[in-house]
Each structure stands twice: as C-alpha cells, then as structure tokens.
Design a protein around this motif. Structure first.
Motif, PDB file in Angstrom:
ATOM      1  N   LEU A 400     -29.841   4.704  27.589  1.00 56.65           N
ATOM      2  CA  LEU A 400     -30.093   5.987  26.931  1.00 56.65           C
ATOM      3  C   LEU A 400     -31.438   6.557  27.347  1.00 56.65           C
ATOM      4  CD1 LEU A 400     -28.770   5.238  23.319  1.00 56.65           C
ATOM      5  CD2 LEU A 400     -27.686   6.687  25.060  1.00 56.65           C
ATOM      6  N   ASP A 401     -32.406   5.683  27.502  1.00 56.80           N
ATOM      7  CA  ASP A 401     -33.730   6.145  27.901  1.00 56.80           C
ATOM      8  C   ASP A 401     -33.700   6.754  29.294  1.00 56.80           C
ATOM      9  OD1 ASP A 401     -36.549   6.306  27.129  1.00 56.80           O
ATOM     10  OD2 ASP A 401     -36.901   4.933  28.800  1.00 56.80           O
ATOM     11  N   ARG A 402     -32.959   6.142  30.190  1.00 54.09           N
ATOM     12  CA  ARG A 402     -32.866   6.683  31.544  1.00 54.09           C
ATOM     13  C   ARG A 402     -32.130   8.018  31.556  1.00 54.09           C
ATOM     14  NH1 ARG A 402     -31.336   2.373  36.086  1.00 54.09           N
ATOM     15  NH2 ARG A 402     -31.904   4.220  37.308  1.00 54.09           N
ATOM     16  N   LEU A 403     -31.139   8.181  30.672  1.00 56.73           N
ATOM     17  CA  LEU A 403     -30.398   9.435  30.613  1.00 56.73           C
ATOM     18  C   LEU A 403     -31.292  10.611  30.243  1.00 56.73           C
ATOM     19  CD1 LEU A 403     -27.029   8.425  28.904  1.00 56.73           C
ATOM     20  CD2 LEU A 403     -27.364   9.224  31.261  1.00 56.73           C
ATOM     21  N   VAL A 404     -32.330  10.344  29.437  1.00 56.01           N
ATOM     22  CA  VAL A 404     -33.224  11.434  29.018  1.00 56.01           C
ATOM     23  C   VAL A 404     -34.504  11.451  29.844  1.00 56.01           C
ATOM     24  CG1 VAL A 404     -32.302  11.519  26.686  1.00 56.01           C
ATOM     25  CG2 VAL A 404     -34.224   9.995  27.180  1.00 56.01           C
ATOM     26  N   GLY A 405     -34.492  10.780  30.998  1.00 58.73           N
ATOM     27  CA  GLY A 405     -35.625  10.836  31.907  1.00 58.73           C
ATOM     28  C   GLY A 405     -36.668   9.772  31.701  1.00 58.73           C
ATOM     29  N   GLY A 406     -36.366   8.752  30.900  1.00 61.29           N
ATOM     30  CA  GLY A 406     -37.318   7.678  30.663  1.00 61.29           C
ATOM     31  C   GLY A 406     -37.238   6.590  31.722  1.00 61.29           C
ATOM     32  N   VAL A 407     -38.020   5.529  31.528  1.00 57.60           N
ATOM     33  CA  VAL A 407     -38.117   4.476  32.543  1.00 57.60           C
ATOM     34  C   VAL A 407     -37.023   3.436  32.404  1.00 57.60           C
ATOM     35  CG1 VAL A 407     -40.595   4.771  32.788  1.00 57.60           C
ATOM     36  CG2 VAL A 407     -39.726   3.158  31.083  1.00 57.60           C
ATOM     37  N   GLY A 408     -36.376   3.354  31.224  1.00 64.12           N
ATOM     38  CA  GLY A 408     -35.341   2.348  31.029  1.00 64.12           C
ATOM     39  C   GLY A 408     -35.881   0.938  31.148  1.00 64.12           C
ATOM     40  N   LEU A 409     -34.986  -0.005  31.390  1.00 66.14           N
ATOM     41  CA  LEU A 409     -35.369  -1.416  31.464  1.00 66.14           C
ATOM     42  C   LEU A 409     -35.528  -1.905  32.894  1.00 66.14           C
ATOM     43  CD1 LEU A 409     -33.007  -2.964  28.752  1.00 66.14           C
ATOM     44  CD2 LEU A 409     -35.490  -2.789  28.613  1.00 66.14           C
ATOM     45  N   ARG A 410     -35.473  -0.999  33.869  1.00 68.21           N
ATOM     46  CA  ARG A 410     -35.379  -1.432  35.254  1.00 68.21           C
ATOM     47  C   ARG A 410     -36.678  -1.961  35.840  1.00 68.21           C
ATOM     48  NH1 ARG A 410     -35.500   4.172  35.251  1.00 68.21           N
ATOM     49  NH2 ARG A 410     -36.998   5.183  36.649  1.00 68.21           N
ATOM     50  N   ASP A 426     -40.663  -3.898  31.331  1.00 64.46           N
ATOM     51  CA  ASP A 426     -39.478  -3.105  31.031  1.00 64.46           C
ATOM     52  C   ASP A 426     -39.914  -1.710  30.583  1.00 64.46           C
ATOM     53  OD1 ASP A 426     -37.817  -5.209  31.769  1.00 64.46           O
ATOM     54  OD2 ASP A 426     -37.842  -6.084  29.774  1.00 64.46           O
ATOM     55  N   PHE A 427     -39.530  -1.265  29.384  1.00 63.97           N
ATOM     56  CA  PHE A 427     -39.999   0.063  28.979  1.00 63.97           C
ATOM     57  C   PHE A 427     -41.183  -0.014  28.019  1.00 63.97           C
ATOM     58  CE2 PHE A 427     -35.744   0.131  26.501  1.00 63.97           C
ATOM     59  CZ  PHE A 427     -36.207  -0.756  25.548  1.00 63.97           C
ATOM     60  N   TRP A 428     -41.980  -1.086  28.154  1.00 65.69           N
ATOM     61  CA  TRP A 428     -43.228  -1.236  27.407  1.00 65.69           C
ATOM     62  C   TRP A 428     -44.396  -1.303  28.382  1.00 65.69           C
ATOM     63  CZ3 TRP A 428     -42.664  -1.290  22.083  1.00 65.69           C
ATOM     64  CH2 TRP A 428     -41.391  -1.591  21.585  1.00 65.69           C
ATOM     65  N   ARG A 429     -45.596  -1.201  27.856  1.00 67.64           N
ATOM     66  CA  ARG A 429     -46.829  -1.366  28.615  1.00 67.64           C
ATOM     67  C   ARG A 429     -47.731  -2.287  27.810  1.00 67.64           C
ATOM     68  NH1 ARG A 429     -48.031  -0.042  33.781  1.00 67.64           N
ATOM     69  NH2 ARG A 429     -46.921   1.928  33.430  1.00 67.64           N
ATOM     70  N   VAL A 430     -48.337  -3.281  28.469  1.00 69.33           N
ATOM     71  CA  VAL A 430     -49.234  -4.207  27.777  1.00 69.33           C
ATOM     72  C   VAL A 430     -50.512  -3.460  27.421  1.00 69.33           C
ATOM     73  CG1 VAL A 430     -50.528  -6.368  27.887  1.00 69.33           C
ATOM     74  CG2 VAL A 430     -48.268  -6.200  28.967  1.00 69.33           C
ATOM     75  N   GLU A 431     -50.737  -3.250  26.122  1.00 68.49           N
ATOM     76  CA  GLU A 431     -51.912  -2.516  25.673  1.00 68.49           C
ATOM     77  C   GLU A 431     -53.066  -3.457  25.361  1.00 68.49           C
ATOM     78  OE1 GLU A 431     -51.868   1.211  23.046  1.00 68.49           O
ATOM     79  OE2 GLU A 431     -52.330  -0.393  21.630  1.00 68.49           O
ATOM     80  N   GLU A 432     -52.756  -4.624  24.842  1.00 72.32           N
ATOM     81  CA  GLU A 432     -53.810  -5.588  24.525  1.00 72.32           C
ATOM     82  C   GLU A 432     -53.227  -6.987  24.589  1.00 72.32           C
ATOM     83  OE1 GLU A 432     -56.976  -6.745  20.954  1.00 72.32           O
ATOM     84  OE2 GLU A 432     -55.958  -4.798  20.941  1.00 72.32           O
ATOM     85  N   ILE A 433     -54.024  -7.921  25.089  1.00 68.93           N
ATOM     86  CA  ILE A 433     -53.602  -9.315  25.110  1.00 68.93           C
ATOM     87  C   ILE A 433     -54.812 -10.207  24.859  1.00 68.93           C
ATOM     88  CG2 ILE A 433     -53.812  -9.500  27.644  1.00 68.93           C
ATOM     89  CD1 ILE A 433     -51.373 -11.424  27.519  1.00 68.93           C
ATOM     90  N   GLU A 434     -54.663 -11.107  23.919  1.00 66.96           N
ATOM     91  CA  GLU A 434     -55.654 -12.146  23.651  1.00 66.96           C
ATOM     92  C   GLU A 434     -54.941 -13.470  23.908  1.00 66.96           C
ATOM     93  OE1 GLU A 434     -57.344 -11.768  19.780  1.00 66.96           O
ATOM     94  OE2 GLU A 434     -57.538  -9.581  19.934  1.00 66.96           O
ATOM     95  N   ARG A 440     -49.895  -7.108  22.367  1.00 70.09           N
ATOM     96  CA  ARG A 440     -49.501  -5.818  21.812  1.00 70.09           C
ATOM     97  C   ARG A 440     -48.959  -4.954  22.931  1.00 70.09           C
ATOM     98  NH1 ARG A 440     -53.988  -3.908  19.670  1.00 70.09           N
ATOM     99  NH2 ARG A 440     -53.603  -4.934  17.681  1.00 70.09           N
ATOM    100  N   LEU A 441     -47.757  -4.457  22.721  1.00 71.04           N
ATOM    101  CA  LEU A 441     -47.077  -3.624  23.705  1.00 71.04           C
ATOM    102  C   LEU A 441     -46.946  -2.206  23.164  1.00 71.04           C
ATOM    103  CD1 LEU A 441     -44.144  -6.084  24.512  1.00 71.04           C
ATOM    104  CD2 LEU A 441     -46.336  -5.894  25.714  1.00 71.04           C
ATOM    105  N   ARG A 442     -47.174  -1.238  24.037  1.00 70.65           N
ATOM    106  CA  ARG A 442     -46.968   0.169  23.665  1.00 70.65           C
ATOM    107  C   ARG A 442     -45.717   0.670  24.365  1.00 70.65           C
ATOM    108  NH1 ARG A 442     -49.954   4.827  22.037  1.00 70.65           N
ATOM    109  NH2 ARG A 442     -49.132   6.726  22.960  1.00 70.65           N
ATOM    110  N   ALA A 443     -44.845   1.336  23.592  1.00 70.89           N
ATOM    111  CA  ALA A 443     -43.578   1.804  24.146  1.00 70.89           C
ATOM    112  C   ALA A 443     -43.804   2.940  25.136  1.00 70.89           C
ATOM    113  CB  ALA A 443     -42.663   2.270  23.018  1.00 70.89           C
ATOM    114  N   GLU A 444     -43.089   2.885  26.264  1.00 70.36           N
ATOM    115  CA  GLU A 444     -43.099   3.989  27.224  1.00 70.36           C
ATOM    116  C   GLU A 444     -41.717   4.612  27.361  1.00 70.36           C
ATOM    117  OE1 GLU A 444     -45.003   2.604  30.840  1.00 70.36           O
ATOM    118  OE2 GLU A 444     -46.959   3.145  29.999  1.00 70.36           O
TER     119      GLU A 444
END
Length: 516
Positions: A400-410, A426-434, A440-444
């Motif tokens: 669904l994310d790819r259908l609306v122009g998102g990055v999907g899980l690829r 996948d469709f997250w970005r690592v925002e913080e790691i200890e 902590r992942l931020r959704a993309e």
C-alpha cells in the motif's frame, strides 16, 4: 539555543555583573510559566528559591538540583515568612481557577498575604504576570478570571513593595493552555461552527518574549510600580489565528462559520468535547475572549528594549512551538528522555493534554534470557528477519505504501546484524540507537503524521531482561486521527504478537547461543 535570527537564546543581561545577581523567590514553579522561568533566572546568574506546596512535584524538572525549595502555600500566611527569608525579589505566578466568588476570594487573600510577607521581609521587587485588560471595559463586565487577575495586580502594587505587573493575552508556546486550545481546535476540525468570539481581536505574544520581560523586570528601577501591557507584533482575530496556525502547521485551509448562540458556558463544554483541554480550564479562557485584548501601550520597551530583530511574530511563535515535533524529538519529549532547550519547547512536566495529541501502543514483557540475547534479536529486526508478527499485514502495508509513492518494504537493511543511526530499515529509519539498550525507528512510510517504533531492553530480575515496546503516532489534522482509529483494531495482533515473538526468539537465542 537559537532564536528566530539565529543568535543564542538568552534573556537580556544574562551575564550581568555579580552585584546584579539576586536571590529570587518563584511561586508557581510547577506551572507553565514558572517551570520555564526558573532555568532562565538561573542562566541569568540569580539564586532561585521555589515556594511549592509539595517539593516532590519538582523532581521531574531538569533544574531541580540547582534551586532551593521550601514547602509553603500562598493561601497560608504562616508558611510565607520562612520562604521570604533573605529574598530580594519575588515572582507571583499562581492563580486559582474556577468560577463563583470563592476562587476570586482565594486569589485576593493569597495576594494580600504575599504582599504583606514580601514587605515584612524587605523584598525590593515583586514581578507579577497577569492578564491583558480590555481598554474601556468596566470591571463589572470583565470575566471573573480576568477581573481577579486585575485585582491581584492592584493588591500587589498597593503592598508597599514596588511591583511590575506584566499583562499578557494569549501566550504562544507548547504547553500554554491558550495555545493548546488553539492547536487542538485547529488540528481536529477542518470545518468549524464556532462561537462569535472567534471574531475577537487579540494580541498574542510568544512565550520567549514573555520570559524575556519577566527576567528583566527584577532589575527595574525602584520607583517603577505599575502595569505594563506586553504583546507581540501581530493583532489578530481568533479566527485569523486558527487559519494562520493551519497554514504554518501544513494543514488544509480551515472553514470557520461563527454563530452567535454559544454562551461562554456552552463554548467551554464545546472546547472540552472537541479538545483534551479540560472544560474547567477552557471556561475562564473562553470567557476572557468576550472582549478585545490589545495592548494600549508599549512602555515596557523604555526599560526592556525590543530585540534588534524585533519581537517574535505569531507565525514564528507557532513554528517554534511545533519545532520539536517537526524535528522528530516528540518521542523523547513524551518519554521524558530529553530536556527542552528553549522556552517554546514542551516540558515532561506539562499536562497530558499539552504538546498535541500523541497516540501510543505499549507492550512490556519479562524474558527468561539475558539482556544481550534480547538485544541481539532487537538489533536484528527487519530485512530478512522480518518484523516478528503477522507477516501478511506488514507485506500488505508495504505494498500500500508503494502504491501511494512511499518506499515500501523493499529497502531491507544495510547490515544483517548491526544498525547505526541513519540506517534505512525497510520503511523505517534508525533515529537513535544505544547499543544494548534502545532502538528508536522513525517511520518513512506515507502517513498522515510522524510515527515512531521504540524498542528498549532493560535488565530484569535473576539475570533476565525486560522488553519494552512503544509505537507512537502524532496525528496531522483530522486525517491523522481517523487513520489511527481505523488501524487501532489491528494493533493488538500486530504489536502484541511482535512483542511476544521477539521475546520468544530471545529465549531461543539464549538457549542455542548467539548467532554472531
């Protein structure tokens, strides 16, 4: 902390000569303005004592170890003498909230007791933050809330201690009750049938400018004993404030239809229904909007000159109030894991309804595995390992994310075992790691608002571990709220299953040994 012009944030004279450093008493330190004023006074070199009914309520403030605290209550005169001992200047930042004569009587008695105690202790200056009084309106026609604020100022000015009464209308900053009411009304209602007070003209002021005036006011000449109107550079109707908030926040233009039938009482219940601001707090705010609140003078500039870049305008004040959310720090703001760096930032001690809406799904499970084994599973999430729950749902969300122009899980992940800040996952970005403790992942993915997934590992009893998992979503407008509630029925299966399967894999890892 940068101000709108990029210069360091500071109150005027934050590096005065040591002779200008004062011992100041702050009441209302657990409130919105008081909690933000204390660190500014400390930065200016003053010694600060906080008068609080329960000193334990200061424990979550980052500055608590740098101030004195004394137990007391402005409504109990017998507790004030000790609080004023050695004090040179005092801030009166407390008010009763409510309706009827009782709250006005409490305000009156508190101001009288405070003024007497300050005079007896030889205090040189009282600074009071009150409400902007409409020009030409008799006291009998003011709202009880505003009438009481004005009376408190008169009592303090008559106490024998020189008093600077700063009068402000709507204060713009995350956590301000007036701003939160504006925020929630605008974000939640794309079409509004509103009370007629949306046409009232108001002169809002940024919280940074309020604090700048408050800090400077303790150094006013001893002959100054008067009121000062303080406001920002913009005079707007409440309707214009909502429309401009929507524009700054990136929301579609709001349709606002005023009607004359909503009384202040009905309006407060309407605000309480539409927003999380309690109706008991909304009512005095709404009642104060019956009359225009515009500054009648700007005499404060004689003593506290305007900054070279000018006072902060409404749009910039809103941007500053929203900045933390736009910069993705909202997750740490609500977990109390980061400290605000400027007065317009939210505080962990702000009420639950402050800072905008934040939806969350939380899971916590004890694990019969070491923290190291659990962390190995957490750090290995995504990519070929998947998300440990309801794989078809994750795959469908990716499509669904790819259908609306998102990055999907690829996108997968850079490394099968290790993550670092900035990695795509996948469709997250690592925002913080200890390492060993927090991911902590931020959704993309394409969403009507920012979202985070936070996975935390902590030591448990007997060598085990505790797994904490939080999914957070900050809705953007009505579409964001609708999205969250549309997918909420699936959260138990997706996020609950994810927590159970991650901990199960950790037990398996502990039994078979690490894979790397």
């Amino acid at each position: 902390m940068p101000d709108p012009a990029g210069a360091p944030w500071s109150a005027p004279g934050t590096d005065p000569p040591s002779s200008a450093h004062l011992h100041v008493l702050v009441t209302g330190a657990t409130g919105y303005i008081g909690g933000r004023l204390v660190p500014e006074l400390l930065a200016a070199g003053h010694r600060v004592r906080c008068l609080v009914r329960d000193p334990g309520r200061l424990r979550d403030h980052p500055w608590r170890g740098r101030v004195e605290s004394v137990r007391g209550d402005v409504t109990r005169p017998d507790t004030l003498a000790a609080a004023f001992e050695g004090i040179e200047a005092a801030y009166f930042l407390v008010h009763a909230l409510g309706t009827g004569p009782s709250f006005e009587q409490r305000d009156r008695e508190a101001a009288e007791a405070f003024g007497r105690a300050a005079a007896a202790a030889g205090v040189r200056r009282i600074v009071y933050l009150g409400g902007l009084v409409p020009a030409g309106v008799p006291a009998s026609e003011l709202s009880p809330h505003l009438r009481s604020r004005a009376e408190v100022g008169r009592i303090l000015r008559a106490s024998g201690v020189p008093t600077a009464e700063l009068r402000a209308a709507v204060i713009i900053g995350s956590g301000s009750a007036s701003f939160e009411m504006l925020r929630h009304l605008t974000e939640r209602l794309p079409v509004m049938v509103t009370p007629s007070w949306v046409g009232t003209r108001i002169q809002p002021i940024a919280v940074r400018d309020v604090l700048r005036y408050l800090v400077a006011a303790v150094r006013l000449p001893p002959e100054v004993n008067r009121t000062f109107d303080v406001g920002g550079p913009d005079v707007l109707t409440y309707r214009e404030m909502m429309l401009r908030y929507a524009r700054v926040a990136g929301l579609p233009r709001r349709v606002i239809v005023p009607v004359p039938v909503l009384t202040p009482s009905l309006s407060s219940h309407w605000v309480g229904l539409v927003t999380p601001v309690p109706s008991g707090l909304a009512r005095p705010l709404v009642e104060s909007l019956r009359h225009e609140v515009v500054c009648g003078e700007h005499d404060i500039a004689t003593h506290v000159p305007d900054p070279a870049v000018g006072l902060i305008g409404f749009d910039q004040a809103v941007r500053l109030a929203l900045k933390r959310i736009r910069e993705a720090d909202v997750a740490t703001r609500w977990s109390s894991a980061s400290l605000p760096g400027a007065p317009s930032d939210p505080l962990p001690t702000d009420p639950e309804w402050a800072g905008g809406s934040l939806y969350q799904n939380e899971q916590e499970l004890a694990v019969d595995a070491s923290p190291a084994a659990l962390w190995e599973v957490v750090e290995g999430i995504g990519g070929e390992n998947g998300w440990y729950s309801f794989a078809p749902a994750w795959a469908l969300r990716g499509r669904l994310d790819r259908l609306v122009g998102g990055v999907g899980l690829r996108r997968g992940r850079r490394d099968p075992a290790r993550l670092r800040v900035g990695d795509s996952l996948d469709f997250w970005r690592v925002e913080e790691i200890e390492p060993g403790r927090l991911l902590r992942l931020r959704a993309e993915m394409r969403l009507p608002g920012p979202a985070w997934l936070e996975l935390r590992v902590e030591p448990g009893p007997d060598g085990g571990a505790v797994y904490h998992q939080r999914a957070l979503f900050h809705p953007h407008g009505l579409a964001g709220h609708a999205y969250w509630w549309a997918v909420a029925p699936f959260h138990r299966a997706v996020f609950g299953g994810m927590a159970r399967n991650i901990t199960a894999r950790a037990r398996q890892t502990a039994a078979t040994g690490p894979t790397t």
